[in-house]
Motif scaffolding. Structure first.
Motif, mmCIF file in Angstrom:
data_model
loop_
_atom_site.group_PDB
_atom_site.id
_atom_site.type_symbol
_atom_site.label_atom_id
_atom_site.label_comp_id
_atom_site.label_asym_id
_atom_site.label_seq_id
_atom_site.Cartn_x
_atom_site.Cartn_y
_atom_site.Cartn_z
ATOM 1 N N SER A 141 0.799 -1.225 0.000
ATOM 2 C CA SER A 141 0.000 0.000 0.000
ATOM 3 C C SER A 141 0.831 1.275 0.000
ATOM 4 O O SER A 141 1.718 1.446 0.841
ATOM 5 C CB SER A 141 -0.920 0.005 1.228
ATOM 6 O OG SER A 141 -1.490 1.279 1.438
ATOM 7 N N THR A 142 0.536 2.182 -0.928
ATOM 8 C CA THR A 142 1.245 3.467 -0.948
ATOM 9 C C THR A 142 0.833 4.341 0.227
ATOM 10 O O THR A 142 1.603 5.193 0.662
ATOM 11 C CB THR A 142 0.994 4.220 -2.270
ATOM 12 O OG1 THR A 142 -0.408 4.495 -2.416
ATOM 13 C CG2 THR A 142 1.483 3.413 -3.454
ATOM 14 N N SER A 143 -0.389 4.134 0.746
ATOM 15 C CA SER A 143 -0.817 4.888 1.932
ATOM 16 C C SER A 143 0.001 4.471 3.149
ATOM 17 O O SER A 143 0.455 5.317 3.932
ATOM 18 C CB SER A 143 -2.312 4.653 2.209
ATOM 19 O OG SER A 143 -3.115 5.124 1.161
ATOM 20 N N HIS B 298 3.727 5.522 3.020
ATOM 21 C CA HIS B 298 3.927 6.939 3.334
ATOM 22 C C HIS B 298 4.474 7.116 4.749
ATOM 23 O O HIS B 298 5.353 7.951 4.985
ATOM 24 C CB HIS B 298 2.591 7.687 3.178
ATOM 25 C CG HIS B 298 2.640 9.137 3.530
ATOM 26 N ND1 HIS B 298 3.228 10.077 2.713
ATOM 27 C CD2 HIS B 298 2.171 9.804 4.614
ATOM 28 C CE1 HIS B 298 3.118 11.267 3.277
ATOM 29 N NE2 HIS B 298 2.489 11.135 4.430
ATOM 30 N N GLY C 270 6.265 1.347 -2.171
ATOM 31 C CA GLY C 270 4.826 1.480 -2.356
ATOM 32 C C GLY C 270 4.407 0.949 -3.711
ATOM 33 O O GLY C 270 4.712 1.548 -4.743
ATOM 34 N N THR C 271 3.718 -0.184 -3.724
ATOM 35 C CA THR C 271 3.319 -0.831 -4.985
ATOM 36 C C THR C 271 1.814 -1.041 -5.083
ATOM 37 O O THR C 271 1.325 -1.483 -6.119
ATOM 38 C CB THR C 271 4.007 -2.202 -5.111
ATOM 39 O OG1 THR C 271 3.653 -3.007 -3.968
ATOM 40 C CG2 THR C 271 5.522 -2.058 -5.180
ATOM 41 N N GLY C 272 1.078 -0.745 -4.011
ATOM 42 C CA GLY C 272 -0.353 -1.023 -3.965
ATOM 43 C C GLY C 272 -0.638 -2.221 -3.081
ATOM 44 O O GLY C 272 0.174 -3.147 -2.990
ATOM 45 N N ARG D 99 -8.238 5.922 -7.799
ATOM 46 C CA ARG D 99 -6.994 5.159 -7.755
ATOM 47 C C ARG D 99 -7.102 3.918 -8.636
ATOM 48 O O ARG D 99 -8.169 3.537 -9.077
ATOM 49 C CB ARG D 99 -6.683 4.769 -6.310
ATOM 50 C CG ARG D 99 -6.337 5.951 -5.406
ATOM 51 C CD ARG D 99 -4.955 6.514 -5.727
ATOM 52 N NE ARG D 99 -3.963 5.465 -5.686
ATOM 53 C CZ ARG D 99 -3.433 4.975 -4.569
ATOM 54 N NH1 ARG D 99 -3.787 5.466 -3.406
ATOM 55 N NH2 ARG D 99 -2.532 4.007 -4.627
ATOM 56 N N SER E 115 -5.378 -0.697 -5.705
ATOM 57 C CA SER E 115 -5.232 0.182 -4.546
ATOM 58 C C SER E 115 -6.160 -0.211 -3.396
ATOM 59 O O SER E 115 -7.364 -0.401 -3.583
ATOM 60 C CB SER E 115 -5.525 1.630 -4.959
ATOM 61 O OG SER E 115 -5.762 2.451 -3.833
ATOM 62 N N ASN F 148 -1.990 6.398 -9.738
ATOM 63 C CA ASN F 148 -1.390 5.275 -9.010
ATOM 64 C C ASN F 148 -1.073 5.495 -7.534
ATOM 65 O O ASN F 148 -0.890 4.514 -6.810
ATOM 66 C CB ASN F 148 -0.099 4.831 -9.710
ATOM 67 C CG ASN F 148 -0.371 4.221 -11.068
ATOM 68 O OD1 ASN F 148 -1.418 3.615 -11.274
ATOM 69 N ND2 ASN F 148 0.549 4.389 -11.996
ATOM 70 N N THR F 149 -0.972 6.735 -7.080
ATOM 71 C CA THR F 149 -0.548 6.961 -5.704
ATOM 72 C C THR F 149 -1.311 8.111 -5.057
ATOM 73 O O THR F 149 -1.915 8.939 -5.741
ATOM 74 C CB THR F 149 0.956 7.305 -5.623
ATOM 75 O OG1 THR F 149 1.182 8.571 -6.280
ATOM 76 C CG2 THR F 149 1.817 6.234 -6.278
ATOM 77 N N ASN F 150 -1.247 8.173 -3.721
ATOM 78 C CA ASN F 150 -1.788 9.312 -2.987
ATOM 79 C C ASN F 150 -1.148 10.612 -3.459
ATOM 80 O O ASN F 150 -1.817 11.632 -3.614
ATOM 81 C CB ASN F 150 -1.520 9.149 -1.480
ATOM 82 C CG ASN F 150 -2.549 8.291 -0.789
ATOM 83 O OD1 ASN F 150 -3.705 8.674 -0.620
ATOM 84 N ND2 ASN F 150 -2.132 7.112 -0.368
#
Length: 273
Positions: free
Chosen positions: A29-31, A34, A56-58, A143, A147, A179-181
């Protein structure tokens, strides 16, 4: 000139290169990444021989990476689906996060209801004027399918439908997918028309967060239960594949120190402070 080049090369060879005895790979998860990227840096200050490599790849990719032994630890910002759960997979809840709807700072709209959000993401409302804003088309941002943020957002909003035995997204095919936040935030910050959603912990002054059903997306409102759009932060691993270093980093994340850091960054800790 050649003398200077030779001197420079000699100097470079004298610069020590950090050597790590152990590497802990973390992906997903990119979240979650972070916050874990920052926590990894803090952890490494006291464990200089261990590299914690966070990518961060999802959420779906992180879960898959652990199952395929491509990553020691996975990160997910959603609960695992039934077909992702295996007897060899263990999960640990590390925090709770909110999902915030965000618009450009120059957008006068301050709150949206569930029905308005559903209508916007399904393409039934396409102009800000319909929800009390300016006469401008809405540039809807979402997203990618992998995601965890998208999965949690669509599940909460009821933006899904069932085809056969599968649950699929029910949003407008014309929605812009990123793709990302960070990409959501960057796009919304530069576009007066845009509406997107991102992790509560990723909010900053570059965008304007909207209230949901009149309740602002703050950590206090998330903790009290007044703000309803929330989801878990989970780390997963194969029990028999987890190294001592991997377990030590995971223990740091859920330690009093790690959880206090989570809370400082806008997430709800799972360990009481």
């Amino acid at each position: 000139m050649l003398y200077r080049l030779a001197s420079l090369m000699a100097l470079i060879t004298l610069i020590p290169i950090q050597a790590y005895a152990k590497t802990v790979t973390v992906s997903g998860s990119t979240s979650v990444s972070h916050i874990l990227e920052v926590m990894a840096e803090t952890y490494q200050q006291n464990h200089p021989s261990t590299l914690v490599a966070v990518q961060g790849t999802g959420s779906s990719a992180g879960i898959s990476a652990v199952k395929q032994n491509a990553s020691e630890l996975g990160m997910s910002s959603r609960f695992l689906k039934e077909d992702e759960i295996g007897s060899d997979i263990s999960t640990t809840m590390i925090a709770h996060d909110g999902i915030a709807l965000v618009v450009n700072k120059n957008n006068p709209v301050s709150s949206l209801t569930r029905n308005q959000i559903i209508a916007i993401y399904q393409g039934k409302i396409s102009n800000w004027k319909a929800v009390g804003g300016p006469d401008l088309p809405i540039a809807v941002v979402s997203r990618e399918n992998a995601s965890g943020s998208r999965f949690s957002f669509e599940e909460f909003m009821g933006l899904t439908r069932t085809i056969g035995d599968k649950t699929v997204s029910d949003i407008n095919a014309k929605v812009l997918v990123v793709n990302t936040n960070g990409m959501v935030k960057s796009l919304v910050a530069r576009n007066r028309h845009a509406l997107g959603y991102l992790s509560l912990g990723s909010l900053d002054e570059s965008v304007k967060a909207l209230a949901f059903e009149g309740v602002p997306p703050t950590l206090e409102n998330l903790e009290s239960g007044d703000y309803l759009i929330s989801r878990p932060f989970i780390m997963l691993y194969k029990t028999k594949k987890l190294t001592d270093e991997g377990r030590d980093f995971l223990n740091f994340v859920i330690s009093q120190q790690g959880q206090a850091f989570m809370h400082q960054r806008g997430y709800i800790p799972v360990v009481h402070q």
